[in-house]
Design an enzyme around this catalytic site. Structure first.
Site, PDB file in Angstrom:
ATOM      1  N   ASP A 237      -9.084  -8.169  -8.072  1.00 36.98           N
ATOM      2  CA  ASP A 237      -8.281  -7.113  -7.648  1.00 36.98           C
ATOM      3  C   ASP A 237      -8.476  -6.008  -6.736  1.00 36.98           C
ATOM      4  O   ASP A 237      -9.406  -5.162  -6.973  1.00 36.98           O
ATOM      5  CB  ASP A 237      -6.728  -6.715  -7.879  1.00 36.98           C
TER       6      ASP A 237
ATOM      7  N   TYR B 157     -10.087   1.600  -1.884  1.00 42.61           N
ATOM      8  CA  TYR B 157     -11.338   1.383  -2.678  1.00 42.61           C
ATOM      9  C   TYR B 157     -12.115   1.189  -2.605  1.00 42.61           C
ATOM     10  O   TYR B 157     -13.022   0.484  -1.641  1.00 42.61           O
ATOM     11  CB  TYR B 157     -10.516   0.707  -3.683  1.00 42.61           C
TER      12      TYR B 157
ATOM     13  N   LYS C 163      -4.858  -5.425  -0.438  1.00 43.87           N
ATOM     14  CA  LYS C 163      -3.211  -4.679  -0.630  1.00 43.87           C
ATOM     15  C   LYS C 163      -3.626  -4.041   1.538  1.00 43.87           C
ATOM     16  O   LYS C 163      -4.336  -4.504   2.273  1.00 43.87           O
ATOM     17  CB  LYS C 163      -3.335  -3.793  -0.790  1.00 43.87           C
TER      18      LYS C 163
END
Length: 325
Positions: free
Chosen positions: A50, A55, A81
């Site tokens: 993920d 990030y 995402k």
């Protein structure tokens, strides 16, 4: 490693690697350490990964893609995402969370067109032709935009086969429960709201997910670190934990020592015991952390610990415990 089905369209490993630490969460991580971390996870059987543009402001996606594009594409599953677009910042200030990043900074965009651009940007950073899971990321203050724009785009991408599974990833359960009723979701990523310290999702989200066959990827199992190393200054929900939370975590650690086990093992196994939970997502910033995380999922936690945990009312009475304790 044990495999499980995330919704109806995708099989994944029951333990996944979360890559926020590889984006420099709280402290910088070198390219070599990031590569070694992903390599260790792979060698131990992890095949679900993920990531997100947030990030490290693209750093985690780039590092993960550098490893995964050297593997056979059908041998792993990856989620990323949408909801933040990365754009150059002329004078980016030091970020409070991510260290060692580029000058790009995220801005929220939950529109249909913004989501389409976000997916293209992520695929470019990853160097992959597709992702398997696409999640609307942290739309806490953007519910209407997410429903009208982001989820409409995700549904199109799922319908045309670009992605297999769609959903949302948040640090709260209340809005996820609303999305379960309003959007065509397959899964949720819930961070930090079902742990030994916080069982907020137990009654408001998990029953809906089970009734609608919505998969749950559970992140934040150590609540940002306090359940890995309870002490003054430990993080909870990405901030310094208050004294009451530290005291609760220390009480849990003392109970683990009494029964000859480790707090991290109890934390992971508690989460995985709930039938709504499909995947336990564990972040790591080193190969050693990966090895330790996976070992904790298999470490013996005696039934006497779970029994006393229940007797002392240290978790919600309705929370299922391993072995039916």
């Amino acid at each position: 490693m044990k495999r499980t089905r995330l919704a109806d369209r995708l099989d994944v490993t029951a333990i996944g690697l979360g890559t926020a630490p590889l984006g420099g969460l709280f402290a910088p991580v070198s390219d070599a350490d990031a590569e070694a971390t992903i390599e260790r996870a792979w060698s131990l059987g992890v095949r679900f990964f993920d990531t997100a543009p947030l990030y490290g402001f693209g750093l985690a996606e780039r590092r993960l893609g550098s490893f995964l594009r050297r593997q056979e594409r059908n041998s792993f599953a990856i989620s990323t995402k949408v909801g933040r677009l990365l754009r150059p910042a002329s004078a980016a200030a030091e970020d409070d969370y991510y260290k060692g990043t580029s000058a790009e900074r995220p801005r929220f965009d939950f529109s249909y067109d913004g989501v389409m651009r976000s997916v293209e940007d992520s695929l470019d950073r990853l160097g992959l032709d597709r992702v398997d899971v696409l999640l609307v990321h942290d739309p806490d203050d953007h519910y209407e935009d997410a429903v009208a724009g982001a989820f409409r785009a995700l549904q199109r991408l799922r319908d045309d086969g670009t992605v297999k599974v769609i959903g949302a990833g948040m640090n709260q359960s209340e809005m996820l429960a609303r999305f379960a009723e309003a959007a065509p979701v397959d899964c949720f990523l819930l961070a930090g709201r079902y742990t030994l310290l916080d069982q907020g999702a137990l009654t408001n989200l998990f029953p809906i997910c089970r009734a609608k066959s919505i998969g749950v990827i559970l992140g934040g199992i150590y609540n940002s670190g306090i359940l890995a190393n309870p002490r003054a200054g430990a993080k909870f929900n990405y901030e310094d934990a208050d004294a009451a939370l530290v005291a609760r975590a220390l009480a849990l650690e003392a109970l683990c020592r009494k029964h000859g086990t480790e707090l991290k093992a109890a934390a992971v196994q508690f989460c995985m015991a709930h039938p709504a939970v499909t995947v336990a997502l564990q972040g790591a910033r080193s190969a050693a952390e990966v090895s330790d995380n996976i070992a904790m999922a298999e470490r013996l936690v005696p039934s006497s610990f779970w029994q006393e945990l229940r007797e002392r009312k240290l978790v919600d009475a309705a929370a299922p415990l391993p072995g039916g304790a």
